[in-house]
Design a protein around this motif. Structure first.
Motif, short mmCIF file in Angstrom:
data_model
loop_
_atom_site.label_atom_id
_atom_site.label_comp_id
_atom_site.label_asym_id
_atom_site.label_seq_id
_atom_site.Cartn_x
_atom_site.Cartn_y
_atom_site.Cartn_z
N HIS A 1 0.84 -1.20 0.00
CA HIS A 1 0.00 0.00 0.00
C HIS A 1 0.88 1.26 0.00
N THR A 2 1.91 1.26 0.86
CA THR A 2 2.82 2.40 0.93
C THR A 2 3.59 2.57 -0.38
N LEU A 3 4.05 1.48 -0.94
CA LEU A 3 4.76 1.56 -2.22
C LEU A 3 3.87 2.13 -3.31
N GLN A 4 2.61 1.74 -3.33
CA GLN A 4 1.69 2.26 -4.35
C GLN A 4 1.48 3.77 -4.16
N LEU A 5 1.38 4.21 -2.91
CA LEU A 5 1.25 5.65 -2.65
C LEU A 5 2.48 6.40 -3.14
N TYR A 6 3.65 5.81 -2.98
CA TYR A 6 4.89 6.42 -3.49
C TYR A 6 4.86 6.48 -5.02
N GLY B 1 2.68 9.11 -6.36
CA GLY B 1 3.10 10.48 -6.09
C GLY B 1 2.51 11.10 -4.83
N ALA B 2 1.69 10.35 -4.10
CA ALA B 2 1.13 10.90 -2.86
C ALA B 2 2.21 11.02 -1.78
N ILE B 3 3.11 10.05 -1.74
CA ILE B 3 4.27 10.10 -0.84
C ILE B 3 5.48 10.44 -1.69
N GLY C 1 14.01 7.47 14.02
CA GLY C 1 15.14 7.00 14.79
C GLY C 1 14.88 6.96 16.28
N ASP C 2 13.83 7.66 16.72
CA ASP C 2 13.56 7.75 18.16
C ASP C 2 12.58 6.70 18.66
N ARG C 3 11.75 6.15 17.78
CA ARG C 3 10.79 5.11 18.15
C ARG C 3 10.18 4.54 16.86
N PRO C 4 9.48 3.43 16.95
CA PRO C 4 8.92 2.83 15.73
C PRO C 4 7.90 3.73 15.05
N GLY C 5 8.00 3.82 13.76
CA GLY C 5 7.05 4.59 12.96
C GLY C 5 7.73 5.26 11.79
N PRO C 6 7.00 5.49 10.72
CA PRO C 6 7.56 6.16 9.55
C PRO C 6 7.31 7.66 9.57
N ILE C 7 8.06 8.35 8.74
CA ILE C 7 7.83 9.76 8.45
C ILE C 7 7.69 9.85 6.94
N PHE C 8 6.58 10.43 6.50
CA PHE C 8 6.33 10.62 5.07
C PHE C 8 6.32 12.11 4.75
N LEU C 9 6.98 12.48 3.67
CA LEU C 9 6.81 13.81 3.09
C LEU C 9 5.82 13.60 1.96
N MET C 10 4.64 14.20 2.10
CA MET C 10 3.55 13.94 1.18
C MET C 10 3.26 15.13 0.28
N ASN C 11 2.77 14.83 -0.90
CA ASN C 11 2.21 15.82 -1.80
C ASN C 11 0.70 15.77 -1.61
N ALA C 12 0.11 16.88 -1.16
CA ALA C 12 -1.32 16.89 -0.90
C ALA C 12 -1.85 18.31 -1.07
N GLU C 13 -3.14 18.41 -1.35
CA GLU C 13 -3.77 19.72 -1.49
C GLU C 13 -3.98 20.40 -0.14
N SER C 14 -4.02 19.60 0.93
CA SER C 14 -4.24 20.14 2.27
C SER C 14 -3.84 19.08 3.29
N ALA D 1 -6.45 16.42 3.20
CA ALA D 1 -6.28 15.46 2.11
C ALA D 1 -5.20 14.44 2.43
N ALA D 2 -4.11 14.88 3.04
CA ALA D 2 -3.05 13.95 3.45
C ALA D 2 -3.58 12.98 4.49
N LYS D 3 -4.35 13.49 5.44
CA LYS D 3 -4.94 12.64 6.48
C LYS D 3 -5.88 11.60 5.87
N ALA D 4 -6.65 11.99 4.88
CA ALA D 4 -7.57 11.05 4.22
C ALA D 4 -6.81 9.90 3.57
#
Length: 97
Positions: free
Chosen positions: A28-33, A36-38, A45-58, A61-64
């Motif tokens: 799912h993440t690869l498809q978003l990349y 072009g959404a990601i 580095g501080d705890r489990p979880g990703p950071i995404f730089l997203m292209n979004a209108e707002s 929209a990124a949250k959706a």
């Protein structure tokens, strides 16, 4: 606009849940990349979880988009959202050029 989406694991995954959820999450993440959404992604580095730089209108929209990710939809992760843009004060350095 660009939006940083910073994820945190809020409910630990068992090994069985990890295999099941990540088996859906990774493609799912690869498809978003690829769509072009990601734009870029990192692992925190501080705890489990990703950071995404997203292209979004707002931010909404990124949250959706993020809300549809399997790990979020199943309640294992949550994200914080930060809109970002060019460092506007840099324009002062080139005035008059």
């Amino acid at each position: 606009m660009k939006v940083f989406a910073i994820g945190s694991i809020v409910k630990p995954l068992s090994e069985e849940e990890r295999e099941r959820v990540l088996g859906k999450e990774v493609p799912h993440t690869l498809q978003l990349y690829l769509d072009g959404a990601i734009d870029q992604f990192w692992f925190r580095g501080d705890r489990p979880g990703p950071i995404f730089l997203m292209n979004a209108e707002s931010v909404e929209a990124a949250k959706a988009v993020i809300d549809k990710m399997p790990i979020v939809a199943e309640g294992f992760a949550e994200y914080d959202y930060y809109p970002v843009g060019p460092l506007a004060p840099l324009g002062r350095l080139i005035q008059g050029l």
